[in-house]
Write a protein that holds these residues in place. Structure first.
Motif, PDB file in Angstrom:
ATOM      1  N   ARG A 277     -63.974  10.425  -9.488  1.00  0.00           N
ATOM      2  CA  ARG A 277     -63.824   9.692  -8.226  1.00  0.00           C
ATOM      3  C   ARG A 277     -64.851  10.115  -7.172  1.00  0.00           C
ATOM      4  NH1 ARG A 277     -58.149  11.257  -9.010  1.00  0.00           N
ATOM      5  NH2 ARG A 277     -57.110   9.612 -10.216  1.00  0.00           N
ATOM      6  N   LEU A 278     -65.634  11.153  -7.446  1.00  0.00           N
ATOM      7  CA  LEU A 278     -66.629  11.608  -6.489  1.00  0.00           C
ATOM      8  C   LEU A 278     -67.752  10.579  -6.349  1.00  0.00           C
ATOM      9  CD1 LEU A 278     -66.978  15.349  -7.568  1.00  0.00           C
ATOM     10  CD2 LEU A 278     -65.659  14.445  -5.643  1.00  0.00           C
ATOM     11  N   ASP A 279     -68.314  10.491  -5.153  1.00  0.00           N
ATOM     12  CA  ASP A 279     -69.421   9.565  -4.910  1.00  0.00           C
ATOM     13  C   ASP A 279     -70.605   9.894  -5.817  1.00  0.00           C
ATOM     14  OD1 ASP A 279     -67.963   8.318  -2.947  1.00  0.00           O
ATOM     15  OD2 ASP A 279     -68.935   9.353  -1.277  1.00  0.00           O
ATOM     16  N   GLY A 280     -71.137   8.881  -6.440  1.00  0.00           N
ATOM     17  CA  GLY A 280     -72.333   9.025  -7.252  1.00  0.00           C
ATOM     18  C   GLY A 280     -72.077   9.329  -8.718  1.00  0.00           C
ATOM     19  N   VAL A 281     -70.855   9.698  -9.079  1.00  0.00           N
ATOM     20  CA  VAL A 281     -70.578  10.086 -10.463  1.00  0.00           C
ATOM     21  C   VAL A 281     -70.708   8.904 -11.410  1.00  0.00           C
ATOM     22  CG1 VAL A 281     -68.756  10.838 -12.045  1.00  0.00           C
ATOM     23  CG2 VAL A 281     -69.180  12.099  -9.931  1.00  0.00           C
ATOM     24  N   ALA A 282     -70.105   7.768 -11.071  1.00  0.00           N
ATOM     25  CA  ALA A 282     -70.134   6.612 -11.972  1.00  0.00           C
ATOM     26  C   ALA A 282     -71.570   6.193 -12.267  1.00  0.00           C
ATOM     27  CB  ALA A 282     -69.353   5.452 -11.365  1.00  0.00           C
ATOM     28  N   ALA A 283     -72.395   6.118 -11.226  1.00  0.00           N
ATOM     29  CA  ALA A 283     -73.787   5.710 -11.419  1.00  0.00           C
ATOM     30  C   ALA A 283     -74.546   6.735 -12.259  1.00  0.00           C
ATOM     31  CB  ALA A 283     -74.472   5.522 -10.065  1.00  0.00           C
ATOM     32  N   ALA A 284     -74.278   8.027 -12.022  1.00  0.00           N
ATOM     33  CA  ALA A 284     -74.970   9.073 -12.778  1.00  0.00           C
ATOM     34  C   ALA A 284     -74.600   9.017 -14.255  1.00  0.00           C
ATOM     35  CB  ALA A 284     -74.638  10.445 -12.199  1.00  0.00           C
ATOM     36  N   LEU A 285     -73.325   8.880 -14.557  1.00  0.00           N
ATOM     37  CA  LEU A 285     -72.887   8.812 -15.954  1.00  0.00           C
ATOM     38  C   LEU A 285     -73.464   7.590 -16.659  1.00  0.00           C
ATOM     39  CD1 LEU A 285     -69.130   9.868 -15.648  1.00  0.00           C
ATOM     40  CD2 LEU A 285     -71.014  11.227 -16.562  1.00  0.00           C
ATOM     41  N   GLU A 286     -73.462   6.460 -15.973  1.00  0.00           N
ATOM     42  CA  GLU A 286     -74.016   5.245 -16.578  1.00  0.00           C
ATOM     43  C   GLU A 286     -75.506   5.398 -16.835  1.00  0.00           C
ATOM     44  OE1 GLU A 286     -72.910   2.227 -13.833  1.00  0.00           O
ATOM     45  OE2 GLU A 286     -70.793   2.203 -14.455  1.00  0.00           O
ATOM     46  N   ALA A 287     -76.214   6.046 -15.915  1.00  0.00           N
ATOM     47  CA  ALA A 287     -77.656   6.249 -16.097  1.00  0.00           C
ATOM     48  C   ALA A 287     -77.934   7.190 -17.268  1.00  0.00           C
ATOM     49  CB  ALA A 287     -78.260   6.808 -14.810  1.00  0.00           C
ATOM     50  N   ILE A 288     -77.157   8.261 -17.389  1.00  0.00           N
ATOM     51  CA  ILE A 288     -77.353   9.206 -18.492  1.00  0.00           C
ATOM     52  C   ILE A 288     -77.054   8.543 -19.827  1.00  0.00           C
ATOM     53  CG2 ILE A 288     -76.479  11.344 -19.517  1.00  0.00           C
ATOM     54  CD1 ILE A 288     -76.068  12.376 -16.637  1.00  0.00           C
ATOM     55  N   ALA A 289     -75.972   7.768 -19.877  1.00  0.00           N
ATOM     56  CA  ALA A 289     -75.630   7.071 -21.118  1.00  0.00           C
ATOM     57  C   ALA A 289     -76.719   6.063 -21.493  1.00  0.00           C
ATOM     58  CB  ALA A 289     -74.281   6.371 -20.974  1.00  0.00           C
ATOM     59  N   ALA A 290     -77.212   5.315 -20.518  1.00  0.00           N
ATOM     60  CA  ALA A 290     -78.243   4.310 -20.795  1.00  0.00           C
ATOM     61  C   ALA A 290     -79.552   4.956 -21.245  1.00  0.00           C
ATOM     62  CB  ALA A 290     -78.483   3.459 -19.546  1.00  0.00           C
ATOM     63  N   ALA A 291     -79.888   6.101 -20.678  1.00  0.00           N
ATOM     64  CA  ALA A 291     -81.150   6.760 -21.015  1.00  0.00           C
ATOM     65  C   ALA A 291     -81.124   7.418 -22.391  1.00  0.00           C
ATOM     66  CB  ALA A 291     -81.492   7.805 -19.952  1.00  0.00           C
ATOM     67  N   ASN A 292     -79.937   7.843 -22.827  1.00  0.00           N
ATOM     68  CA  ASN A 292     -79.861   8.636 -24.055  1.00  0.00           C
ATOM     69  C   ASN A 292     -79.137   7.961 -25.212  1.00  0.00           C
ATOM     70  OD1 ASN A 292     -81.020  11.335 -23.078  1.00  0.00           O
ATOM     71  ND2 ASN A 292     -79.480  10.883 -21.511  1.00  0.00           N
ATOM     72  N   PHE A 293     -78.312   6.945 -24.908  1.00  0.00           N
ATOM     73  CA  PHE A 293     -77.523   6.306 -25.967  1.00  0.00           C
ATOM     74  C   PHE A 293     -77.602   4.782 -25.880  1.00  0.00           C
ATOM     75  CE2 PHE A 293     -74.960  10.113 -24.491  1.00  0.00           C
ATOM     76  CZ  PHE A 293     -75.560  10.994 -25.371  1.00  0.00           C
ATOM     77  N   ALA A 294     -78.775   4.255 -25.582  1.00  0.00           N
ATOM     78  CA  ALA A 294     -78.947   2.800 -25.484  1.00  0.00           C
ATOM     79  C   ALA A 294     -78.672   2.160 -26.833  1.00  0.00           C
ATOM     80  CB  ALA A 294     -80.362   2.468 -25.017  1.00  0.00           C
ATOM     81  N   ASN A 295     -78.049   0.980 -26.800  1.00  0.00           N
ATOM     82  CA  ASN A 295     -77.737   0.213 -28.018  1.00  0.00           C
ATOM     83  C   ASN A 295     -76.812   0.976 -28.960  1.00  0.00           C
ATOM     84  OD1 ASN A 295     -79.515  -1.943 -27.218  1.00  0.00           O
ATOM     85  ND2 ASN A 295     -81.224  -0.660 -27.884  1.00  0.00           N
ATOM     86  N   GLY A 296     -76.049   1.913 -28.390  1.00  0.00           N
ATOM     87  CA  GLY A 296     -75.055   2.612 -29.190  1.00  0.00           C
ATOM     88  C   GLY A 296     -75.618   3.629 -30.158  1.00  0.00           C
ATOM     89  N   ARG A 297     -76.850   4.065 -29.952  1.00  0.00           N
ATOM     90  CA  ARG A 297     -77.494   5.037 -30.832  1.00  0.00           C
ATOM     91  C   ARG A 297     -78.111   6.157 -30.007  1.00  0.00           C
ATOM     92  NH1 ARG A 297     -76.465   3.880 -36.140  1.00  0.00           N
ATOM     93  NH2 ARG A 297     -78.580   4.160 -36.934  1.00  0.00           N
ATOM     94  N   GLN A 298     -78.306   7.306 -30.636  1.00  0.00           N
ATOM     95  CA  GLN A 298     -79.038   8.374 -29.978  1.00  0.00           C
ATOM     96  C   GLN A 298     -80.514   7.995 -29.933  1.00  0.00           C
ATOM     97  OE1 GLN A 298     -78.197  12.432 -31.192  1.00  0.00           O
ATOM     98  NE2 GLN A 298     -76.310  11.798 -32.211  1.00  0.00           N
ATOM     99  N   ASN A 299     -81.095   8.098 -28.754  1.00  0.00           N
ATOM    100  CA  ASN A 299     -82.474   7.647 -28.568  1.00  0.00           C
ATOM    101  C   ASN A 299     -83.512   8.735 -28.769  1.00  0.00           C
ATOM    102  OD1 ASN A 299     -81.275   5.270 -27.857  1.00  0.00           O
ATOM    103  ND2 ASN A 299     -81.529   5.544 -25.655  1.00  0.00           N
TER     104      ASN A 299
END
Length: 366
Positions: A277-299
Motif C-alpha cells: 500500500r506504500l506510494d510507488g510500490v505498485a509501479a516499482a513492482l510492475e516495472a521490475i516484472a516487465a524488465a525481467n519477466f516480459a512475455n512470461g519468461r526470464q529475460n
C-alpha cells in the motif's frame, strides 16, 4: 544429570522473542539424531522446523503444542539413556527455576536507512563489525525480513547486512532502471556507503541474479533458486503478487513459495499487504516484472557467466520449487557446488536455514 540435554525455544529470527510448539515430530521414548527435525516451531510470522541439537532419546515434551513461551524457555529433554525419571524431574525443575527471559530491548538490532547515490536503501546489520562482510539480497516481492532465520546463524561468523532492494521494503521506490544490472548498481552503492569492499554475497531468486552480476566484487557467491539459469518462471506468482489486495489472495500467492503453504502466518501476510500500500510500490513492482519477466519468461541468461567466476559458488535449490524449476540447477560447471533440498520450495533459506548456513560457512572458509 550429565547425560541430559535441554531443548529450549530457539531464537529463529533477530526479532523473535517468543514462540510455541506447533507439532512434535518425536514422541517421548523415541530416539533422535543430531540435526533431525524434532518439532515445528511457530512464530507470529511463520512456522519452521526445529532440528535437535543433540542425539539421544526424547524423554520429555515439557511444552505442549499451542502454548506460547519466551525464547530460551525449556520445551523438552533429551537423554543419552542413563537418567531415571527422578533425575529428569530434578533437571526440569532446575532448568525452569534458573530461566530468566532475555530483555526484549536488547534482543534485536534495528534496521537503518543508508543514503546512497541512487537513494535511501534500508539495511539490517548483525554480527561483529570486524568480521568478513556478507550481503543478503532478497528476491522479487521480498524484503530483508526474508533472512530472519538465516541471518542470525551467519551473524556468528560474518558481519551480515540484509538489504531491501529498490522498490521493496523501506528502500527508495524510485527506480532509475528496473533490470538486474540496475538493481546490482544499487547493491554496489550500498556496499560503498557502508565501506564494505569485497563481500560474500548471498542472493535469492532475482537477488541471486543480482549477486551473480556482482561476482567480480565478491569473496564467494551463494545463489538460492536464482533467476538467470533458464527461461521458465511461474508468472502466476509474479502477477498474483502484484495483483493481490486481500489477505486471502496474498496468503494463496505466498503459499506458492513454500513446500508446505501452511507455514505462513497471518502477520507475514499483513506485513506484505502493508508494504504494497506504500506510494510507488505498485509501479516499482510492475516495472521490475516487465524488465525481467516480459512475455512470461526470464529475460536474462546468466548460466554462461558462471564459468568465468573465480570465487567459490554454491547454488542451492528446493526440489519442490514451484516458482523456478529445480532442473535449472542441472549441468552447471563442475566448479559450482550444487545443494538440492528435498521437500523444500522456493525459500530454502527459510525452510532449510540451518543446513544452508553450514554450507555457506564451509564454502566461505574455503
Amino acid at each position: 544429570m550429565t547425560g541430559l540435554r535441554a531443548l529450549v525455544m530457539p531464537k529463529m529470527g533477530l526479532s523473535m522473542t517468543e514462540g510455541m510448539v506447533a507439532r512434535w515430530h518425536k514422541a517421548p521414548g523415541e530416539t533422535v539424531a543430531a540435526g533431525e527435525e524434532i518439532a515445528d516451531i511457530e512464530t507470529s510470522k511463520i512456522t519452521a522446523t526445529y532440528e535437535s541439537p543433540a542425539a539421544g532419546t526424547l524423554r520429555r515434551q515439557v511444552l505442549a503444542p499451542g502454548v506460547m513461551v519466551p525464547v530460551g524457555a525449556l520445551i523438552g529433554v533429551i537423554d543419552d539413556g542413563t537418567a531415571d525419571d527422578a533425575a529428569i524431574d530434578a533437571f526440569i525443575a532446575a532448568q525452569q527455576a534458573a530461566f530468566v527471559p532475555a530483555a526484549e530491548a536488547a534482543s534485536a538490532p534495528a534496521a537503518m536507512r543508508v543514503e546512497t547515490e541512487i537513494g535511501p536503501i534500508q539495511a539490517l546489520e548483525a554480527g561483529p563489525e570486524d568480521a568478513p562482510p556478507l550481503l543478503l539480497i532478497h528476491g522479487f516481492g521480498g524484503d530483508l525480513g526474508n533472512w530472519m532465520f538465516l541471518q542470525p546463524l551467519l551473524a556468528a561468523r560474518f558481519r551480515t547486512i540484509a538489504i531491501d532492494l529498490p522498490g521493496h521494503g523501506g528502500s527508495t521506490k524510485t527506480l532509475a532502471g528496473a533490470n538486474i544490472a540496475e538493481l546490482a548498481r544499487a547493491v554496489a552503492a550500498l556496499a560503498r556507503a557502508r565501506g564494505l569492499g569485497h563481500v560474500h554475497l548471498v542472493g535469492h531468486s532475482l537477488g541471486g541474479a543480482v549477486a551473480l552480476m556482482l561476482a567480480p566484487e565478491s569473496l564467494s557467491l551463494t545463489l538460492i533458486s536464482p533467476v538467470g539459469f533458464g527461461p521458465e518462471i511461474n508468472m502466476d506468482y509474479v502477477s498474483g503478487f502484484i495483483a493481490a489486495r486481500r489477505a486471502r489472495d496474498m496468503q494463496a500467492v505466498l503459499g506458492m513459495l513454500f513446500a508446505d503453504p501452511t507455514l505462513i502466518g497471518r502477520e507475514m501476510v499483513d506485513a506484505v499487504l502493508r508494504y504494497k500500500r506504500l506510494d510507488g510500490v505498485a509501479a516499482a513492482l510492475e516495472a521490475i516484472a516487465a524488465a525481467n519477466f516480459a512475455n512470461g519468461r526470464q529475460n536474462t541468461s546468466l548460466r554462461e557467466s558462471l564459468a568465468a567466476v573465480r570465487v567459490p559458488v554454491l547454488v542451492a535449490w528446493g526440489e519442490a520449487d514451484r516458482i523456478i524449476p529445480a532442473a535449472h540447477a542441472d549441468a552447471l560447471p563442475a566448479s559450482v557446488q550444487v545443494a538440492r533440498f528435498p521437500e523444500t520450495g522456493h525459500m530454502a533459506h527459510m525452510e532449510r536455514a540451518a543446513d544452508l548456513a553450514q554450507r555457506i560457512i564451509a564454502m566461505a572458509a574455503s
